[in-house]
Design an enzyme around this catalytic site. Sequence first.
Site, short mmCIF file in Angstrom:
data_model
loop_
_atom_site.label_atom_id
_atom_site.label_comp_id
_atom_site.label_asym_id
_atom_site.label_seq_id
_atom_site.Cartn_x
_atom_site.Cartn_y
_atom_site.Cartn_z
N LYS A 223 29.00 71.10 -18.39
CA LYS A 223 28.96 70.03 -19.41
C LYS A 223 27.61 69.30 -19.31
CE LYS A 223 33.91 70.00 -19.44
NZ LYS A 223 35.13 69.33 -19.78
N GLU B 160 42.13 76.50 -23.79
CA GLU B 160 41.97 75.21 -23.12
C GLU B 160 42.80 74.15 -23.85
OE1 GLU B 160 38.17 75.07 -20.63
OE2 GLU B 160 37.63 74.39 -22.63
N GLU C 293 35.39 69.58 -26.91
CA GLU C 293 34.53 68.38 -26.98
C GLU C 293 33.56 68.49 -28.15
OE1 GLU C 293 33.29 68.52 -22.87
OE2 GLU C 293 35.32 67.93 -22.26
N GLY D 138 39.86 67.80 -18.11
CA GLY D 138 39.32 66.64 -17.41
C GLY D 138 40.36 65.56 -17.12
P1 PGA Z 1 37.93 70.64 -16.58
O1 PGA Z 1 37.12 71.15 -17.87
O2 PGA Z 1 38.05 71.81 -15.65
O3 PGA Z 1 37.08 69.53 -16.01
O4 PGA Z 1 39.25 70.17 -17.05
C1 PGA Z 1 37.36 72.41 -18.42
C2 PGA Z 1 36.51 72.59 -19.65
O5 PGA Z 1 36.36 71.64 -20.42
O6 PGA Z 1 35.97 73.68 -19.90
#
Ligand code: PGA
Length: 248
Positions: free
Chosen positions: A11, A167, A97, A173
């Site tokens: 990210k 996802e 996102e 997150g």
């Molecule tokens: P995370 O993110 O493992 O921090 O939940 C996964 C992603 O957004 O690809």
Amino acid sequence: MRQPLVVGNWKMNGSLAANAVLLSELKPLLANANAVAVAMCAPFVYLAQLSDMSSIGGFKVGAQDVSIHLDGAYTGETSAAMLADIGCEYVIIGHSERREYHHESNLLVAQKALAAQRAGLTPIVCVGETLAQRESDSALDVIGEQLSAVKSVLGESVLSQCVIAYEPVWAIGTGLTATPEQAQEVHQFIRATLGSAGVDTQILYGGSVKPDNAQSLFEQADIDGALVGGASLNAQDFFNIVLAANAL
Ligand code: PGA
């Protein structure tokens, strides 16, 4: 036979110094997990650094987004050919996102996947439902629509050469993870939606994957690895997830 794949999604994190430490910690560890393909997806500005270090580090390089355009007057954009030029092999497409904060539509996501694929990159196409969609029992409908937009632009056989990442938005997150059974139900649905060529498609789970939940997820028949956010910023945690996939 599908090779397990574990992809780190940094990210908007990192610095030249922090990346160098993380990758040098990871390098000797990854030598012990040869059965797994590993990729790291970094912010654009660090892709050259990753590309340099990948030659000694046992991982492939990926970006987190790509333009639908080939070149020209598109200020701030980065083309798929530029990503390939700098050594990328993967690019994350349609992360939730980006869908949420940048209003990326299913059609735009499909066009990005096409641009990536045409430049020889492997798109990692993200799909997933929000909590409200899961609670209203429409998760599979939403994911079906996300996939069919990509399928209609790429065609079934090209889509099956992409990596798909399931996802659930509510798990990203948040520390909440889909149970292995919830994830498997969606992965099986995704594979069925891909058609006959989907038997070879790598389908990753993402959303708070950690060393302590990775193995039970990877034990599911249609889960071929993970897209890892937070835990990819810690070499030992990320490696422990890779190790769980190595045992598949
Ligand atoms: P995370 O993110 O493992 O921090 O939940 C996964 C992603 O957004 O690809």
